[in-house]
Write a protein that holds these residues in place. Structure first.
Motif, PDB file in Angstrom:
ATOM      1  N   ILE A 306     -14.466 -53.214 -23.836  1.00 25.17           N
ATOM      2  CA  ILE A 306     -13.860 -52.244 -22.916  1.00 25.17           C
ATOM      3  C   ILE A 306     -14.941 -51.486 -22.155  1.00 25.17           C
ATOM      4  O   ILE A 306     -14.848 -51.284 -20.935  1.00 25.17           O
ATOM      5  CB  ILE A 306     -12.964 -51.255 -23.690  1.00 25.17           C
ATOM      6  N   THR A 310     -15.693 -49.869 -18.332  1.00 23.53           N
ATOM      7  CA  THR A 310     -15.415 -48.447 -18.104  1.00 23.53           C
ATOM      8  C   THR A 310     -16.635 -47.541 -18.169  1.00 23.53           C
ATOM      9  O   THR A 310     -16.697 -46.541 -17.462  1.00 23.53           O
ATOM     10  CB  THR A 310     -14.393 -47.935 -19.137  1.00 23.53           C
ATOM     11  N   PRO A 332     -10.186 -57.434 -22.090  1.00 25.99           N
ATOM     12  CA  PRO A 332      -9.589 -56.887 -20.863  1.00 25.99           C
ATOM     13  C   PRO A 332      -9.266 -57.953 -19.823  1.00 25.99           C
ATOM     14  O   PRO A 332      -8.257 -57.872 -19.135  1.00 25.99           O
ATOM     15  CB  PRO A 332     -10.683 -55.924 -20.366  1.00 25.99           C
ATOM     16  N   VAL A 370      -7.476 -53.106 -19.904  1.00 25.91           N
ATOM     17  CA  VAL A 370      -8.278 -52.174 -20.701  1.00 25.91           C
ATOM     18  C   VAL A 370      -7.385 -51.418 -21.674  1.00 25.91           C
ATOM     19  O   VAL A 370      -7.728 -51.258 -22.858  1.00 25.91           O
ATOM     20  CB  VAL A 370      -9.032 -51.186 -19.784  1.00 25.91           C
ATOM     21  N   ASN A 374      -7.598 -51.637 -25.749  1.00 24.83           N
ATOM     22  CA  ASN A 374      -7.761 -50.418 -26.540  1.00 24.83           C
ATOM     23  C   ASN A 374      -6.665 -50.303 -27.590  1.00 24.83           C
ATOM     24  O   ASN A 374      -6.924 -49.920 -28.741  1.00 24.83           O
ATOM     25  CB  ASN A 374      -7.744 -49.193 -25.628  1.00 24.83           C
TER      26      ASN A 374
END
Length: 412
Positions: A306, A310, A332, A370, A374
């Motif tokens: 991730i 990010t 992702p 994403v 998560n």
């Protein structure tokens, strides 16, 4: 908005693949409720699976989970990322700090040779600037198992040796990975292959592995030797898996999770199992230690995947996309492929055409890839908590529970 399992796969078969990998061991029995159309029923509040306090998940009852319990094990209510206690929890890293003191100096002693250049190569990453994440988990697991086994919790010398060996194996794999990926930087400085060249980097990684093997042999426990030898095999197999790609969508995700286990989680899982073997002969305890390490290890890598999308975007305002540049389709991307089928062709050609990396990165950010990755990482952490909660309560056991929150919240 609740995340729907049916978003991840188009068929109940795909959902079964995910759930099987999330829960990960044969003692679980799954029963999927299938609607008249043949699709797995999705929950209107699926995210509750991560936060409910009871021992069984609730997808509006699309499945049941049966767990065989050992009457000698301790059970506690499941929680996601916190522990209901009036006592202030100790930071896991601080709790293990005393046992990890001089860890890198002790590793350097294992690597000491007369040739100065080889010493410099092998010592390069053992500069104390690493997180020592794996040795920390091993130390906490060892002490938790010691308390559970009616011992005073004192760390055995062999258990500390396993913590040291885990860091040596991990670092050797980093040296080899940097050669395979042609990486220029690692931990804020030039890689060994950048400074000394690929040939010497490969030899340095091999030497670190050989020193770890010798330290392992000195422990003198054949079962422990067998368990940790599996890690090296898994690292090699995982690297080969990373070189390939699957055409079938459901097989692709299973392939990704299996590769993630072999390259990242196997070391943590088997190291945790090894320290439990040294103090307890009960296979149930060994399995608890192994499954905790397995689930935390996979969650750790999912979060790492991730952050590739990010972390740099948040801190620098531009993408990193390191995995995409290496041709790798991580969680992702695989989730985003459900919403943007254009990614399928890019995955198969490993993002090698002009503009593939930029377009794939944009597709991921436009999708909920994403978010779903998560969510999956949270599920693995929940599984880890369910495992470790079966051990007798101790400061170290609670620190291992708290560690799952740190894994999910890390930003680098």
């Amino acid at each position: 908005m609740a995340v729907r399992w049916s978003r991840c796969w188009r068929s109940s078969t795909g959902a079964a693949v995910l759930l099987d990998w999330c829960c990960g061991f044969s003692r679980r029995v799954f029963t999927h409720a299938v609607s008249g159309s043949g699709r797995t029923e999705s929950s209107a509040a699926a995210t509750q699976v991560l936060f409910q306090q009871g021992p069984v998940y609730n997808f509006n009852k699309p499945m049941t989970i049966a767990r065989r319990r050992n009457r000698c094990l301790y059970t506690t209510p499941r929680v996601c990322c916190s522990i209901c206690s009036d006592a202030k929890l100790k930071d896991p890293f601080s709790l293990a700090q005393k046992d990890l003191q001089n860890l890198y100096e002790d590793i350097k002693k294992q690597l000491l040779v007369s040739k100065a250049e080889l010493n410099a190569l092998c010592d390069y990453y053992f500069d104390g600037k690493g997180k020592a994440f794996r040795p920390m988990i091993v130390i906490l697991m060892a002490r938790a198992c010691n308390v559970h086994s009616n011992k005073e919790g004192a760390l055995l010398p062999a258990q500390r040796s396993i913590a040291m060996i885990s860091e040596m194996i991990h670092t050797a794999s980093l040296v080899h990975d940097d050669v395979i990926d042609d990486s220029d930087t690692r931990r804020g400085k030039n890689t060994i292959n950048k400074v000394w060249g690929e040939r010497k980097a490969i030899l340095a990684g091999d030497f670190i592995l050989s020193a770890a093997s010798m330290a392992l042999a000195r422990i003198g426990n054949t079962t422990v030797v067998s368990v940790l030898s599996q890690v090296i095999e898994d690292l090699v197999r995982g690297e080969f898996m990373q070189l390939g790609a699957k055409e079938n969508e459901n097989e692709r995700f299973k392939h990704y999770l299996e590769k993630t286990f072999k390259k990242t989680a196997s070391l943590i899982a088997n190291s945790c199992k090894a320290v439990s073997i040294l103090v307890n002969s009960d296979p149930e305890v060994h399995e608890i230690a192994y499954q905790y390490g397995r689930n935390v290890g996979i969650a750790f890598q999912l979060v790492d995947d991730i952050l590739d999308f990010t972390s740099s975007a948040n801190l620098l305002g531009k993408p990193s996309a390191a995995d995409l540049k290496l041709g790798l389709a991580t969680g992702p991307v695989l989730f985003a492929c459900q919403q943007f089928p254009e990614l399928h062709a890019m995955i198969m050609r490993r993002f090698s055409s002009d503009g593939d990396v930029d377009r794939a990165w944009q597709y991921v950010l436009k999708s909920d890839g994403v978010e779903q990755t998560n969510y999956l990482a949270q599920h693995y952490c929940q599984e880890a908590i369910g495992q470790i909660s079966q051990l007798q309560q101790s400061t170290e056991r609670d620190a291992l529970i708290q560690l799952t929150e740190l894994v999910l919240r890390r930003d680098k």
